[in-house]
Design an enzyme around this catalytic site. Structure first.
Site, PDB file in Angstrom:
ATOM      1  N   GLY A   7       0.635  -1.202  -0.008  1.00 34.63           N
ATOM      2  CA  GLY A   7      -0.029  -0.125   0.029  1.00 34.63           C
ATOM      3  C   GLY A   7       0.807   1.302   0.102  1.00 34.63           C
ATOM      4  O   GLY A   7       0.853   2.179   1.156  1.00 34.63           O
ATOM      5  N   LYS A  76      -5.105   1.672   3.448  1.00 34.49           N
ATOM      6  CA  LYS A  76      -6.264   2.276   4.291  1.00 34.49           C
ATOM      7  C   LYS A  76      -6.881   1.272   5.173  1.00 34.49           C
ATOM      8  O   LYS A  76      -6.781   0.156   4.796  1.00 34.49           O
ATOM      9  CB  LYS A  76      -7.328   2.849   3.104  1.00 34.49           C
ATOM     10  CG  LYS A  76      -6.696   3.961   2.328  1.00 34.49           C
ATOM     11  CD  LYS A  76      -6.770   5.048   3.130  1.00 34.49           C
ATOM     12  CE  LYS A  76      -6.502   6.483   2.224  1.00 34.49           C
ATOM     13  NZ  LYS A  76      -6.218   7.665   3.091  1.00 34.49           N
ATOM     14  N   LYS A 179      -2.745   9.309  18.901  1.00 35.89           N
ATOM     15  CA  LYS A 179      -2.848   9.566  17.503  1.00 35.89           C
ATOM     16  C   LYS A 179      -4.301   9.625  17.002  1.00 35.89           C
ATOM     17  O   LYS A 179      -4.608  10.348  16.443  1.00 35.89           O
ATOM     18  CB  LYS A 179      -2.096   8.404  16.590  1.00 35.89           C
ATOM     19  CG  LYS A 179      -2.152   8.518  15.183  1.00 35.89           C
ATOM     20  CD  LYS A 179      -1.155   9.778  14.899  1.00 35.89           C
ATOM     21  CE  LYS A 179      -1.484  10.271  13.138  1.00 35.89           C
ATOM     22  NZ  LYS A 179      -0.900   8.829  12.419  1.00 35.89           N
ATOM     23  N   ASN A 187      -8.799  15.845  11.567  1.00 33.71           N
ATOM     24  CA  ASN A 187      -9.117  15.233  10.182  1.00 33.71           C
ATOM     25  C   ASN A 187     -10.536  15.843   9.660  1.00 33.71           C
ATOM     26  O   ASN A 187     -10.363  16.437   8.714  1.00 33.71           O
ATOM     27  CB  ASN A 187      -8.972  13.957  10.238  1.00 33.71           C
ATOM     28  CG  ASN A 187      -7.586  13.305  10.294  1.00 33.71           C
ATOM     29  OD1 ASN A 187      -6.768  14.035  10.710  1.00 33.71           O
ATOM     30  ND2 ASN A 187      -7.288  12.079   9.419  1.00 33.71           N
ATOM     31  N   SER A 248      -5.399  17.300   6.204  1.00 33.02           N
ATOM     32  CA  SER A 248      -5.593  15.902   6.675  1.00 33.02           C
ATOM     33  C   SER A 248      -5.651  14.866   5.571  1.00 33.02           C
ATOM     34  O   SER A 248      -5.937  15.149   4.383  1.00 33.02           O
ATOM     35  CB  SER A 248      -6.689  15.975   7.486  1.00 33.02           C
ATOM     36  OG  SER A 248      -7.956  15.822   7.020  1.00 33.02           O
TER      37      SER A 248
END
Length: 299
Positions: A7, A76, A179, A187, A248
């Site tokens: 990815g 993702k 996080k 975001n 973001s």
């Protein structure tokens, strides 16, 4: 060390390129447009300190991970299981799969798909974007916090030698929640406004919205029994200071009409809050607004 990136977007390409610059054998599993550009001229790594073409191998086929000592897993969140199944037949017996993903449960989900392989969670603090096919642009930071495993110390030493600040921590779960909280604060707001962090925090009412979202996240974390380390308010403040021009990843996804990871950020807090009896109205609003925009752009 032989390294593969599963990815290879903005995060995977940055760390893969840094390791390749340090002399490691790096192969990327990426989209065809990136593969074509990389095969022609190499992977362009643009930072504030240098702008270089880095030689790496690239393929659209997960078989390129065959024989890798380390796999940087940076798909993702919604693709975790499917990408894990693609890896399953190609992993070397002693390989470490290091999850460089948003959210707090991806490593656990991946372990269910790869029960016979070593999987370790990592917390990623980096501002980067794909500026074009085969071109990753680094805006700032780049630290990693890695979950302990048999190979984590050796991997951390290799990353540090490559210029990536890295530590191994026994409280990765708490660091992942830190996080997650930062992502929940920034975001969705960046995605809804399509503006960078530094601009958003100067807008009337937005710091208060972010503060309320953080308070809800902390309440859910505490109900989960998670020890969130450090001063979270200071950490939230530092993001806008250290990455003022950063959009973001959710904002970038919406701008490109791609599905976002909002279900695994504010959406996860909403789901866990509901299960634990913790109210999360601000996170629910941010999640719902992003989903509304996501549906409109998909349509």
């Amino acid at each position: 060390m032989k390294i593969a990136v599963m990815g290879a977007g903005a995060v995977g390409c940055y760390y893969g390129a840094m390791l390749a610059r340090a002399g490691h054998d790096v192969a990327l599993v990426a989209r065809q447009s990136h593969v074509a550009a990389i095969e022609q001229t190499g992977l362009r790594l643009e930072t504030r300190q240098f702008d270089e073409q880095v030689r790496v191998r690239a393929s659209t086929d997960a078989a390129v991970v065959q024989g890798a000592d380390l796999v940087l897993f940076s798909v993702k969140s919604m693709d975790t299981e499917s990408a894990g199944r693609q890896l399953a037949g190609h992993l070397a017996p002693g390989a470490l799969v290091l999850c460089l993903q948003n959210g707090v449960d991806n490593a656990d989900r991946l372990r269910l798909v790869l029960p016979h392989h070593a999987v370790a969670a990592a917390v990623v603090y980096v501002a980067s974007e794909m500026a074009g096919p085969g071109h990753v642009r680094h805006h700032g930071r780049g630290e990693l916090v890695i979950e302990p495993s048999a190979r984590s110390e050796a991997v951390a030493r290799a990353l540090v030698a490559a210029g990536v600040p890295t530590e191994v921590s026994a409280n990765v779960r708490g660091a992942l929640w830190t996080k997650l909280i930062l992502n929940c604060a920034y975001n969705a707001v960046s995605a809804i406004a399509q503006r960078p962090y530094g601009e958003n925090v100067r807008c009337e009412g937005i710091p208060e919205v972010m503060r309320d979202a953080v308070a809800e996240c902390l309440a859910v974390a505490h109900a989960e029994g998670v020890q969130v380390p450090g001063d979270i308010d200071l950490a939230v403040h530092r993001i806008a200071e250290t990455m003022p021009t950063q959009f973001s990843s959710t904002a970038q996804d919406l701008a490109r009409r791609k599905p976002s990871e909002i279900d695994y950020l504010n959406g996860l807090v909403v789901r866990r809050g509901a299960a634990l009896g913790v109210a999360t109205p601000v996170n629910r609003t941010l999640w719902a607004l992003v989903k509304l925009i996501e549906g409109r752009t998909a349509g």
